[in-house]
Design a protein around this motif. Structure first.
Motif, PDB file in Angstrom:
ATOM      1  N   LYS A   1     -23.574  -5.166  -3.675  1.00 16.94           N
ATOM      2  CA  LYS A   1     -24.930  -5.137  -3.129  1.00 16.94           C
ATOM      3  C   LYS A   1     -25.065  -4.034  -2.083  1.00 16.94           C
ATOM      4  CE  LYS A   1     -29.117  -6.478  -2.185  1.00 16.94           C
ATOM      5  NZ  LYS A   1     -30.233  -6.226  -3.134  1.00 16.94           N
ATOM      6  N   MET A   2     -24.082  -3.909  -1.187  1.00 21.84           N
ATOM      7  CA  MET A   2     -24.125  -2.873  -0.164  1.00 21.84           C
ATOM      8  C   MET A   2     -24.035  -1.479  -0.792  1.00 21.84           C
ATOM      9  SD  MET A   2     -24.648  -4.219   2.715  1.00 21.84           S
ATOM     10  CE  MET A   2     -24.359  -2.746   3.682  1.00 21.84           C
ATOM     11  N   ALA A   3     -23.266  -1.345  -1.866  1.00 17.80           N
ATOM     12  CA  ALA A   3     -23.171  -0.059  -2.553  1.00 17.80           C
ATOM     13  C   ALA A   3     -24.529   0.354  -3.109  1.00 17.80           C
ATOM     14  CB  ALA A   3     -22.139  -0.136  -3.676  1.00 17.80           C
ATOM     15  N   ASN A   4     -25.277  -0.631  -3.605  1.00 17.61           N
ATOM     16  CA  ASN A   4     -26.616  -0.342  -4.117  1.00 17.61           C
ATOM     17  C   ASN A   4     -27.577   0.036  -2.997  1.00 17.61           C
ATOM     18  OD1 ASN A   4     -29.514  -1.746  -4.936  1.00 17.61           O
ATOM     19  ND2 ASN A   4     -28.548  -0.652  -6.622  1.00 17.61           N
ATOM     20  N   VAL A   5     -27.503  -0.680  -1.873  1.00 18.21           N
ATOM     21  CA  VAL A   5     -28.389  -0.415  -0.737  1.00 18.21           C
ATOM     22  C   VAL A   5     -28.110   0.961  -0.137  1.00 18.21           C
ATOM     23  CG1 VAL A   5     -28.995  -1.147   1.615  1.00 18.21           C
ATOM     24  CG2 VAL A   5     -28.745  -2.850  -0.205  1.00 18.21           C
ATOM     25  N   LEU A   6     -26.826   1.336  -0.055  1.00 14.66           N
ATOM     26  CA  LEU A   6     -26.434   2.602   0.564  1.00 14.66           C
ATOM     27  C   LEU A   6     -26.373   3.761  -0.431  1.00 14.66           C
ATOM     28  CD1 LEU A   6     -23.569   1.252   2.866  1.00 14.66           C
ATOM     29  CD2 LEU A   6     -25.917   1.797   3.529  1.00 14.66           C
ATOM     30  N   SER A   7     -26.855   3.528  -1.646  1.00 11.34           N
ATOM     31  CA  SER A   7     -26.873   4.561  -2.697  1.00 11.34           C
ATOM     32  C   SER A   7     -25.470   5.086  -3.010  1.00 11.34           C
ATOM     33  CB  SER A   7     -27.788   5.727  -2.287  1.00 11.34           C
ATOM     34  OG  SER A   7     -29.117   5.277  -2.109  1.00 11.34           O
ATOM     35  N   LEU A   8     -24.507   4.161  -3.040  1.00 12.13           N
ATOM     36  CA  LEU A   8     -23.140   4.520  -3.413  1.00 12.13           C
ATOM     37  C   LEU A   8     -22.830   4.149  -4.855  1.00 12.13           C
ATOM     38  CD1 LEU A   8     -21.217   3.368  -0.191  1.00 12.13           C
ATOM     39  CD2 LEU A   8     -21.922   5.686  -0.804  1.00 12.13           C
ATOM     40  N   ASP A   9     -23.856   3.751  -5.615  1.00  6.75           N
ATOM     41  CA  ASP A   9     -23.651   3.322  -6.993  1.00  6.75           C
ATOM     42  C   ASP A   9     -23.672   4.525  -7.942  1.00  6.75           C
ATOM     43  OD1 ASP A   9     -26.271   3.750  -6.340  1.00  6.75           O
ATOM     44  OD2 ASP A   9     -27.065   2.054  -7.481  1.00  6.75           O
TER      45      ASP A   9
ATOM     46  N   PRO B   1      -8.444 -11.037  -0.881  1.00  6.07           N
ATOM     47  CA  PRO B   1      -8.691 -10.922  -2.324  1.00  6.07           C
ATOM     48  C   PRO B   1      -9.991 -10.164  -2.607  1.00  6.07           C
ATOM     49  CG  PRO B   1      -8.150 -13.185  -1.698  1.00  6.07           C
ATOM     50  CD  PRO B   1      -8.381 -12.434  -0.429  1.00  6.07           C
ATOM     51  N   PHE B   2      -9.954  -9.339  -3.627  1.00  2.00           N
ATOM     52  CA  PHE B   2     -11.133  -8.552  -3.983  1.00  2.00           C
ATOM     53  C   PHE B   2     -12.313  -9.462  -4.353  1.00  2.00           C
ATOM     54  CE2 PHE B   2     -13.627  -6.508  -7.403  1.00  2.00           C
ATOM     55  CZ  PHE B   2     -14.172  -5.464  -6.676  1.00  2.00           C
ATOM     56  N   GLN B   3     -12.014 -10.610  -4.948  1.00  2.00           N
ATOM     57  CA  GLN B   3     -13.079 -11.511  -5.381  1.00  2.00           C
ATOM     58  C   GLN B   3     -13.911 -12.032  -4.219  1.00  2.00           C
ATOM     59  OE1 GLN B   3      -9.967 -11.574  -6.344  1.00  2.00           O
ATOM     60  NE2 GLN B   3     -10.028 -11.244  -8.558  1.00  2.00           N
ATOM     61  N   MET B   4     -13.354 -12.016  -3.012  1.00  3.53           N
ATOM     62  CA  MET B   4     -14.094 -12.498  -1.848  1.00  3.53           C
ATOM     63  C   MET B   4     -15.191 -11.535  -1.420  1.00  3.53           C
ATOM     64  SD  MET B   4     -11.191 -14.174   0.634  1.00  3.53           S
ATOM     65  CE  MET B   4     -12.407 -14.380   1.924  1.00  3.53           C
ATOM     66  N   VAL B   5     -15.032 -10.273  -1.734  1.00  7.17           N
ATOM     67  CA  VAL B   5     -15.967  -9.266  -1.215  1.00  7.17           C
ATOM     68  C   VAL B   5     -16.717  -8.522  -2.310  1.00  7.17           C
ATOM     69  CG1 VAL B   5     -14.573  -8.925   0.860  1.00  7.17           C
ATOM     70  CG2 VAL B   5     -14.167  -7.489  -1.135  1.00  7.17           C
ATOM     71  N   MET B   6     -16.432  -8.815  -3.582  1.00  4.03           N
ATOM     72  CA  MET B   6     -16.955  -7.933  -4.629  1.00  4.03           C
ATOM     73  C   MET B   6     -18.481  -8.013  -4.758  1.00  4.03           C
ATOM     74  SD  MET B   6     -15.617  -9.807  -8.099  1.00  4.03           S
ATOM     75  CE  MET B   6     -16.175 -11.428  -8.594  1.00  4.03           C
ATOM     76  N   PHE B   7     -19.076  -9.180  -4.600  1.00  2.00           N
ATOM     77  CA  PHE B   7     -20.529  -9.273  -4.751  1.00  2.00           C
ATOM     78  C   PHE B   7     -21.253  -8.650  -3.550  1.00  2.00           C
ATOM     79  CE2 PHE B   7     -19.094 -12.877  -7.443  1.00  2.00           C
ATOM     80  CZ  PHE B   7     -19.584 -12.403  -8.647  1.00  2.00           C
ATOM     81  N   THR B   8     -20.747  -8.926  -2.341  1.00  2.00           N
ATOM     82  CA  THR B   8     -21.323  -8.295  -1.147  1.00  2.00           C
ATOM     83  C   THR B   8     -21.148  -6.793  -1.198  1.00  2.00           C
ATOM     84  OG1 THR B   8     -20.741 -10.272   0.120  1.00  2.00           O
ATOM     85  CG2 THR B   8     -21.299  -8.298   1.368  1.00  2.00           C
ATOM     86  N   MET B   9     -19.969  -6.345  -1.643  1.00  2.00           N
ATOM     87  CA  MET B   9     -19.689  -4.917  -1.739  1.00  2.00           C
ATOM     88  C   MET B   9     -20.614  -4.226  -2.740  1.00  2.00           C
ATOM     89  SD  MET B   9     -18.078  -2.610  -3.923  1.00  2.00           S
ATOM     90  CE  MET B   9     -17.240  -3.820  -4.932  1.00  2.00           C
TER      91      MET B   9
END
Length: 278
Positions: free
Chosen positions: A130-138, A120-128
């Motif tokens: 955060k990682m998008a912000n760290v890796l400049s994928l936002d 389920p997307f809800q399981m990974v959305m907050f971690t995802m």
């Protein structure tokens, strides 16, 4: 027996017609209310526009002005087209590699892709996010990479089913004629994958165009896509410009409906080719 078959076919046609009408009803209601004044929609949402309630195209003008529709439309097109392109191309390469190279590593890759379909997307959305912000994928380009990850599971699964049906002798003959791995894929394998590639493109385009949650989590309000822009018509204390919102919903869903109607004949063909063959 023939009369019984005709009666059964007529009954089935009536039931399917009613079901189609049930699915089309929400779209018809939205379209109808997009021409009503904002204060009349809540009172009689299912009534046709009258001389008193008819607002013409003013709802569309207000919606375009308030939401920054042109900019949001551009971001939606860029993200959708870019995401679909990388998903169609890279997952086709991955599926070809997994199917043709038989070892434990490729088997593990295949099952990981299949497993990603049921997480389920809800399981990974907050971690995802955060990682998008760290890796400049936002940003819009980074969001394309994220969509590649989320769309890879189903796409690889469908491609693998179709690649198994391609005779290996075709690839061997091209190799004997001096074709390397890259030309072999683009000149021989990928053209054969066209039915599944079109289906993968359609399914992912419909999902990405209409997606609200992932763009809202990753790129927020800085780069508004159309589903996010529509939310800007909500004011404080729960107030909503329902007329403009209905108009923007019509403009939002119209391109994907036209795209689906144009390409729907490929969906069943591609799904069957990718899921049944092999």
């Amino acid at each position: 027996m023939n009369d019984r078959k005709k009666s059964g076919g007529l009954l089935l046609s009536v039931l399917l017609g009613l079901l189609a009408l049930l699915f089309l009803l929400p779209i018809l209601v939205i379209f109808m209310n997009s021409f009503k004044g904002r204060f009349f929609i809540a009172d009689a949402p299912f009534a046709l526009p009258s001389a008193e309630t008819f607002a013409g195209v003013q709802n569309y003008i207000n919606g375009v002005q308030k939401t920054g529709f042109i900019s949001a439309f551009g971001y939606s097109v860029y993200i959708t087209v870019g995401s679909v392109a990388v998903i169609v191309l890279f997952t086709a390469m991955t599926a070809w590699f997994i199917t043709r190279v038989k070892n434990k590593f490729t088997s593990l890759m295949y099952y990981l892709f299949v497993f990603s379909m049921i997480v389920p997307f809800q399981m990974v959305m907050f971690t995802m996010s955060k990682m998008a912000n760290v890796l400049s994928l936002d940003n819009p380009t980074g969001l394309i990479i994220i969509y590649l990850g989320f769309g890879a599971g189903l796409s690889v699964f469908m491609y693998c089913g179709f690649v198994k049906s391609i005779p290996l002798e075709i690839e061997e003959a091209a190799t004997i004629d001096g074709c390397g791995p890259v030309p072999l894929f683009f000149k021989v394998v990928f053209p054969i994958l066209q039915p599944t590639a079109i289906t993968v493109a359609i399914l992912n385009a419909m999902w990405i165009w209409n997606d609200y949650l992932l763009p809202d989590l990753v790129i927020g309000r800085q780069y508004k896509t159309l589903p996010i822009a529509v939310q800007y018509l909500k004011g404080g204390y729960g107030s909503k410009d329902m007329g403009a919102m209905m108009a923007m919903l019509v403009l939002t869903i119209l391109p994907i409906i036209v795209f689906y109607l144009f390409c729907q004949k490929y969906i069943i063909r591609g799904v069957v080719a990718g899921a049944v063959k092999g």
